[in-house]
Design an enzyme around this catalytic site. Structure first.
Site, PDB file in Angstrom:
ATOM      1  N   GLY A 138      -0.481  -3.792   3.931  1.00 47.07           N
ATOM      2  CA  GLY A 138      -1.191  -2.511   3.920  1.00 47.07           C
ATOM      3  C   GLY A 138      -0.440  -1.481   4.728  1.00 47.07           C
ATOM      4  N   SER A 139      -0.857  -1.329   5.966  1.00 42.45           N
ATOM      5  CA  SER A 139      -0.255  -0.315   6.827  1.00 42.45           C
ATOM      6  C   SER A 139       1.109  -0.763   7.341  1.00 42.45           C
ATOM      7  CB  SER A 139      -1.180  -0.056   8.015  1.00 42.45           C
ATOM      8  OG  SER A 139      -2.533  -0.101   7.599  1.00 42.45           O
ATOM      9  N   ARG A 156      -6.444 -20.823   7.116  1.00 38.64           N
ATOM     10  CA  ARG A 156      -6.594 -22.193   7.636  1.00 38.64           C
ATOM     11  C   ARG A 156      -7.973 -22.759   7.294  1.00 38.64           C
ATOM     12  NH1 ARG A 156      -2.778 -24.858  10.266  1.00 38.64           N
ATOM     13  NH2 ARG A 156      -1.203 -23.690  11.423  1.00 38.64           N
ATOM     14  N   GLY A 163      -5.465  -3.051   8.850  1.00 37.66           N
ATOM     15  CA  GLY A 163      -5.124  -1.886   9.657  1.00 37.66           C
ATOM     16  C   GLY A 163      -4.865  -2.199  11.126  1.00 37.66           C
ATOM     17  N   GLY A 178      -3.367  -7.519   8.188  1.00 37.25           N
ATOM     18  CA  GLY A 178      -2.706  -7.688   9.483  1.00 37.25           C
ATOM     19  C   GLY A 178      -1.261  -8.117   9.416  1.00 37.25           C
ATOM     20  N   LYS A 189      -8.296   0.612  -5.042  1.00 33.02           N
ATOM     21  CA  LYS A 189      -9.477   0.040  -4.402  1.00 33.02           C
ATOM     22  C   LYS A 189     -10.753   0.772  -4.781  1.00 33.02           C
ATOM     23  CE  LYS A 189      -7.170  -1.271  -0.052  1.00 33.02           C
ATOM     24  NZ  LYS A 189      -7.097  -2.728  -0.121  1.00 33.02           N
ATOM     25  N   ASP A 241       0.840  -1.203   0.000  1.00 32.11           N
ATOM     26  CA  ASP A 241       0.000   0.000   0.000  1.00 32.11           C
ATOM     27  C   ASP A 241       0.873   1.249   0.000  1.00 32.11           C
ATOM     28  OD1 ASP A 241      -2.242  -1.534   0.151  1.00 32.11           O
ATOM     29  OD2 ASP A 241      -2.973  -0.712   2.054  1.00 32.11           O
TER      30      ASP A 241
END
Lengths: 189, 295
Positions: free
Chosen positions: B236-237, B166, B154, B215, B82, B25
């Protein structure tokens, strides 16, 4: 025959599956040791900037460049072709193999919305359905380079002695004839 | 000579080329260049990273086209962007801009309470999030050419991405062992299109590439998701909210390629500085969960 597929990034799985279907002992190559164990190497499609970064970081670039200059067979598809090109119409990636006497322009067929499928005629192979994805274009070839196929006036499959390169992805179509061609190059030396 | 564009082959084909890679990102040209130099296979052009979207609240929409164009001009690798779930006009705009992939994403505020976009209508390929196999099957039936776990964006907490991967693996094992008549029953129970289930049974895996997202904050997180069978990683972050983005970006790229080599993982994990400020996903109240958006 032991053939390696550079497994740093990209569609190496498809190349490995294609080679295995042809009865070849196909190996995922990510280290110097693994590179020494194979008789030829396929550099898959993917991002050339990522592969160049990892090749250099892991010390594979200089070894591969040296072996390639001494007759070790290499086939580069798409990103692999960019890494093989001596001349690049772009500053990126700076560090590549630069073994083939071809001039290549990255992303010259356009962005993803311009990615396409087309039918080709390949010398010694015949009609071939090809998939081009954000493909690099060959814009110049040296005298020692043989053009095996063209699309819209540009070479898309070229050979220089023990080196082979294509703008397109034969590994995505399930048609093994280009891979067979490369295996013959390895066998005949 | 005739050229066929926008086929499913070229759409899913680009995702195949991204395998084993990291998609990062970025919110401006400078970050995009850092990502490209660190070995990213693509960037996701955004106005804000998910952690900031979460903090800001309100309605999160498609980024300003100017921002997306600025990022497209800055790099040579593919650029994704996005759009809101079900917002097919945002998708039309992104296609017109020439982005290489659209993420119909739960990180933005959904625009349609029931439907996702009919992705077959587009030449540009789509990636969609999924929490389990039936959700992935529905997105594929709508034309998605790439799947990713939803995780919990996030947060910097990998637990939800692990849970989703899983579960998908477990459900794929069930599909592989199911008889043809059981597949129909599974399709009914799961709310999954049986044609896609058949394809999964035949291939033994999803018919499109499946990345991890939501995550991932460390090289070890990336390698964990790869060892669980993901084809590549979205961060992402996790990169640009960390203390040393360039170093962390390079480390996550290395970890994604050498995910099976703990020695390399130990080396690249060293001295990376602080990771992104993280939140435990288990502490989030239900209304703040992004993964439940779109189903």
């Amino acid at each position: 025959m032991r053939i390696g597929v550079l497994g740093l990034q990209g569609d190496f799985r498809e190349h490995l599956e294609m080679l295995r279907a042809l009865g070849v002992d196909a190996r995922d190559v990510r280290t110097k040791e693994q590179l020494h164990e194979v008789e030829g190497l396929i550099i898959p499609g993917g991002e050339s900037t990522t592969m160049a970064y990892l090749l250099e970081k892991m010390g594979l670039l200089s070894i591969l460049r040296e072996r390639g200059a001494q007759g070790f067979p290499i086939y580069g598809t798409c990103a692999g072709m960019i890494l093989l090109a001596r001349e690049l119409n772009d500053s990126y990636p700076e560090n590549r193999l630069a073994l083939m006497d071809i001039s290549v322009k990255r992303n010259a067929y356009g962005r993803q919305r311009d990615s396409f499928e087309a039918d080709l005629h390949i010398k010694d192979i015949g009609e071939f359905h090809a998939v081009f994805i954000r493909a690099p274009k060959i814009v110049g070839v040296g005298p020692s380079v043989e053009i095996l196929a063209e699309h819209d006036g540009a070479p898309v499959l070229v050979r220089q002695k023990h080196l082979l390169a294509s703008s397109f992805h034969p590994e995505l179509t399930g048609d093994p004839r280009v891979h067979k061609y490369f295996l013959e190059m390895v066998t005949r030396g | 000579m005739e050229r066929l564009t926008g086929t499913f082959k070229v759409k899913s084909g680009l995702a195949e080329m991204l395998k084993g890679g990291v998609i990062m990102d970025v919110v401006n040209a400078e970050q995009a260049k850092i990502a490209e130099k660190a070995g990213a296979v693509a960037v996701m052009a955004l106005e804000r990273v998910p952690a900031d979207i979460r903090a800001a609240g309100g309605v999160a929409r498609m980024a300003d086209p100017k921002k997306i164009k600025e990022i497209m001009d800055a790099v040579t690798i593919p650029v994704m962007a996005k759009c809101r779930i079900g917002h097919f006009v945002e998708a039309q705009i992104l296609e017109a801009l020439g982005v290489d992939y659209i993420d119909e994403s739960e990180v933005l505020t959904p625009a349609d309470p029931e439907n996702h976009i009919d992705k077959w209508q587009f030449k540009v390929p789509f990636v969609c999030g999924a929490r389990d196999l039936p959700e992935a099957c529905r997105r594929i039936a709508e034309g998605a050419a790439m799947i990713r776990t939803k995780g919990e964006a996030g947060t910097g907490d990998v637990i939800e991405a692990v849970r989703h991967m899983r579960l998908m693996n477990k459900q794929i094992r069930i599909v592989r062992q199911a008889s043809d008549e059981e597949l129909v029953t599974l399709g009914k129970e799961w709310g999954a299109p049986v044609e896609v289930l058949r394809l999964i049974k035949e291939l033994g895996r999803l018919p499109v590439v499946n990345f991890a997202a939501g995550g991932i904050a460390t090289p070890a997180d990336a390698a964990l998701m790869m060892q669980l069978g993901c084809d590549g990683i979205f961060v992402g972050s996790g990169i640009f909210k960390s203390q040393d983005p360039e170093r962390r970006a390079k480390a996550i790229v290395m970890a994604t390629t050498y995910y099976n080599d703990p020695k390399v993982l130990a080396e690249v994990s060293e001295d990376l500085g602080e990771p992104m400020p993280s939140i435990s996903a288990a502490q989030l109240p239900e209304r703040e969960l992004l993964q439940v958006r779109g189903n």
